[in-house]
Design a protein around this motif. Structure first.
Motif, short mmCIF file in Angstrom:
data_model
loop_
_atom_site.label_atom_id
_atom_site.label_comp_id
_atom_site.label_asym_id
_atom_site.label_seq_id
_atom_site.Cartn_x
_atom_site.Cartn_y
_atom_site.Cartn_z
N ALA A 1 7.84 72.90 15.23
CA ALA A 1 7.20 71.68 15.72
C ALA A 1 7.06 71.74 17.24
O ALA A 1 7.94 72.24 17.94
CB ALA A 1 8.01 70.45 15.31
N THR A 2 5.97 71.20 17.74
CA THR A 2 5.74 71.13 19.19
C THR A 2 5.43 69.68 19.56
O THR A 2 5.46 68.79 18.72
CB THR A 2 4.58 72.04 19.61
OG1 THR A 2 3.34 71.47 19.16
CG2 THR A 2 4.73 73.44 19.05
N GLY A 3 5.09 69.48 20.83
CA GLY A 3 4.73 68.13 21.26
C GLY A 3 3.48 67.61 20.59
O GLY A 3 3.29 66.39 20.47
N LYS A 4 2.62 68.51 20.11
CA LYS A 4 1.44 68.14 19.35
C LYS A 4 1.09 69.30 18.42
O LYS A 4 0.74 70.39 18.89
CB LYS A 4 0.25 67.84 20.27
CG LYS A 4 -1.01 67.41 19.51
CD LYS A 4 -2.15 67.12 20.46
CE LYS A 4 -3.40 66.72 19.68
NZ LYS A 4 -4.55 66.47 20.59
N GLY A 5 1.23 69.07 17.11
CA GLY A 5 0.98 70.13 16.15
C GLY A 5 2.17 71.05 16.00
O GLY A 5 3.29 70.74 16.42
N ALA A 6 1.93 72.20 15.41
CA ALA A 6 3.00 73.16 15.17
C ALA A 6 2.52 74.56 15.49
O ALA A 6 1.32 74.83 15.58
CB ALA A 6 3.48 73.07 13.72
N LEU A 7 3.48 75.45 15.65
CA LEU A 7 3.19 76.84 16.00
C LEU A 7 3.78 77.74 14.93
O LEU A 7 4.95 77.58 14.55
CB LEU A 7 3.81 77.16 17.36
CG LEU A 7 3.22 78.30 18.16
CD1 LEU A 7 1.81 77.94 18.63
CD2 LEU A 7 4.10 78.63 19.36
N ALA A 8 2.97 78.67 14.41
CA ALA A 8 3.45 79.68 13.48
C ALA A 8 3.73 80.95 14.27
O ALA A 8 2.81 81.55 14.83
CB ALA A 8 2.44 79.94 12.38
N ILE A 9 4.99 81.35 14.33
CA ILE A 9 5.35 82.55 15.10
C ILE A 9 5.10 83.78 14.24
O ILE A 9 5.55 83.86 13.10
CB ILE A 9 6.82 82.46 15.55
CG1 ILE A 9 6.99 81.27 16.51
CG2 ILE A 9 7.26 83.75 16.22
CD1 ILE A 9 8.41 80.99 16.91
N LYS A 10 4.40 84.76 14.80
CA LYS A 10 3.98 85.95 14.06
C LYS A 10 4.79 87.19 14.41
O LYS A 10 5.03 88.03 13.56
CB LYS A 10 2.49 86.23 14.34
CG LYS A 10 1.55 85.09 13.99
CD LYS A 10 1.52 84.83 12.51
CE LYS A 10 0.45 83.79 12.15
NZ LYS A 10 0.43 83.50 10.70
N GLU A 11 5.15 87.35 15.68
CA GLU A 11 5.96 88.50 16.12
C GLU A 11 7.05 88.01 17.05
O GLU A 11 6.80 87.16 17.92
CB GLU A 11 5.09 89.53 16.84
CG GLU A 11 4.13 90.29 15.95
CD GLU A 11 3.40 91.37 16.71
OE1 GLU A 11 4.06 92.25 17.31
OE2 GLU A 11 2.16 91.36 16.71
N ILE A 12 8.24 88.59 16.90
CA ILE A 12 9.38 88.09 17.64
C ILE A 12 10.39 89.22 17.86
O ILE A 12 10.33 90.26 17.19
CB ILE A 12 10.04 86.92 16.85
CG1 ILE A 12 10.94 86.07 17.73
CG2 ILE A 12 10.75 87.43 15.62
CD1 ILE A 12 11.38 84.76 17.06
N GLN A 13 11.29 89.02 18.81
CA GLN A 13 12.32 90.01 19.10
C GLN A 13 13.63 89.30 19.41
O GLN A 13 13.65 88.36 20.22
CB GLN A 13 11.90 90.88 20.29
CG GLN A 13 12.91 91.93 20.69
CD GLN A 13 12.42 92.77 21.86
OE1 GLN A 13 11.23 92.88 22.10
NE2 GLN A 13 13.34 93.37 22.58
N GLY A 14 14.72 89.73 18.78
CA GLY A 14 16.03 89.20 19.08
C GLY A 14 16.62 89.87 20.31
O GLY A 14 16.03 90.77 20.90
N GLU A 15 17.81 89.45 20.66
CA GLU A 15 18.44 89.94 21.89
C GLU A 15 18.68 91.44 21.88
O GLU A 15 18.52 92.12 22.88
CB GLU A 15 19.76 89.20 22.12
CG GLU A 15 19.57 87.80 22.67
CD GLU A 15 20.89 87.13 23.00
OE1 GLU A 15 20.95 86.46 24.04
OE2 GLU A 15 21.84 87.27 22.21
N SER A 16 19.10 91.99 20.75
CA SER A 16 19.44 93.41 20.70
C SER A 16 18.54 94.21 19.78
O SER A 16 18.81 95.37 19.50
CB SER A 16 20.90 93.57 20.25
OG SER A 16 21.09 92.97 18.97
#
Length: 324
Positions: free
Chosen positions: A276-291
């Motif tokens: 959820a965001t301030g208006k609408g939503a975001l679908a995250i497609k690519e991500i990276q963790g800390e390690s």
């Protein structure tokens, strides 16, 4: 037939490599290539030459790497070379007027925006962050101001709806080479015209800092998506879950109503991450963790569970970049 222009080329990063190669390919005489000193890079902090130096050495150019161009020694060396022209592309140092005045035919800068919009160090990133529909390359005559000189030629290109700064950078660097060649050809033909910039239309694109990439989930989804695209690959956009830093590389905007606090992970299908965001939503497609490494979201979630209702939040008191 006009003799080839004698050029001192000044540039440092990858953006400045295609114009240098193009000058060689078209027979211009490169008296010297001026670039930034080698810097430590990577985890091993190994001293690494900048991309322009690497290209210049392959091409057989003389390379100069002054810590600063504001010395009598450097000034005297440029005067002794007696160039017709400086060509400058993302060099990384501001030239004093006394240095700009040395070439017989002036000093030309290749800038990655439609001047006077986005003067400054990060025009590619800010064009995306601000939601510009188009950008381009401007060649201009240099003066002592920050990208304030007279415009010579300008080439425009649309910004793709999913284009990142990295992708746009590569397109504009190739465009820069083409725009520069046309500029020099018109200069030698005597048909080049100078157009003063309108200072009332000027905007600025300051250098980005790492902390600028921290997500403010109060913003609309569209603006967060632009931030992600504009800051990929550097400085990168990030958020936190229970103190774990998550770096976001790609996302898409979902036009849906949300009734939970911004930053809350929404109920969704397995292998998806919707926030959820301030208006609408975001679908995250690519991500990276800390390690870890950069992964498609479904692969990431196989090894790192983020339950519905989890709140992704800022950990620091920071001021996000200014949005229109």
């Amino acid at each position: 037939m006009n003799r080839p222009l004698k050029i001192v080329y000044m540039g440092t990063p990858d953006f400045a490599v295609p114009p240098l190669i193009s000058l060689h390919d078209h027979g211009y005489q490169i008296l010297a290539v001026v670039t930034q000193p080698d810097r430590p890079k990577g985890r091993g902090r190994k001293l690494t030459p900048p991309p322009v130096k690497q290209a210049a050495m392959r091409l057989g150019d003389a390379v100069l790497q002054p810590e600063t161009v504001r010395t009598d020694e450097f000034h005297q060396h440029m005067a002794k070379l007696s160039p017709d022209l400086y060509v400058v592309a993302a060099f990384g140092q501001i030239l004093p007027q006394s240095l700009i005045d040395i070439p017989k035919r002036g000093s030309i800068n290749i800038h990655a925006s439609l001047l006077p919009r986005h003067r400054g160090a990060a025009p590619i990133q800010w064009a995306i962050i601000h939601g510009d529909k188009e950008t381009g390359i401007t060649t201009m005559m240099m003066d002592k101001g920050m990208d304030t000189g007279d415009i010579l030629l300008m080439d425009k290109t649309p910004i793709g709806p999913t284009e990142t700064a990295a992708e746009l950078h590569d397109r504009l660097s190739r465009m820069g080479a083409d725009t520069l060649l046309r500029t020099l050809q018109q200069m030698q033909a005597g048909t080049l015209r100078r157009t003063p910039q309108d200072p009332n239309k000027a905007t600025y694109a300051p250098m980005l800092k790492k902390q600028d990439g921290e997500v403010d989930w109060q913003l609309p989804a569209e603006k967060i998506d632009r931030l992600i695209r504009g800051m990929t690959p550097w400085p990168g956009v990030f958020t936190f879950s229970d103190g774990m830093r998550l770096k976001i590389f790609r996302a898409s905007v979902l036009d849906r109503e949300v009734s939970v606090p911004p930053g809350t992970i929404l109920e969704c299908f397995p292998g998806e991450l919707r926030v959820a965001t301030g208006k609408g939503a975001l679908a995250i497609k690519e991500i990276q963790g800390e390690s870890g490494k950069r992964l498609p979201i479904d692969d990431f979630l196989c090894g790192c569970r983020l339950p519905d209702g989890t709140c992704l939040a800022d950990l620091h008191d920071h001021k996000p970049p200014s949005f229109p």
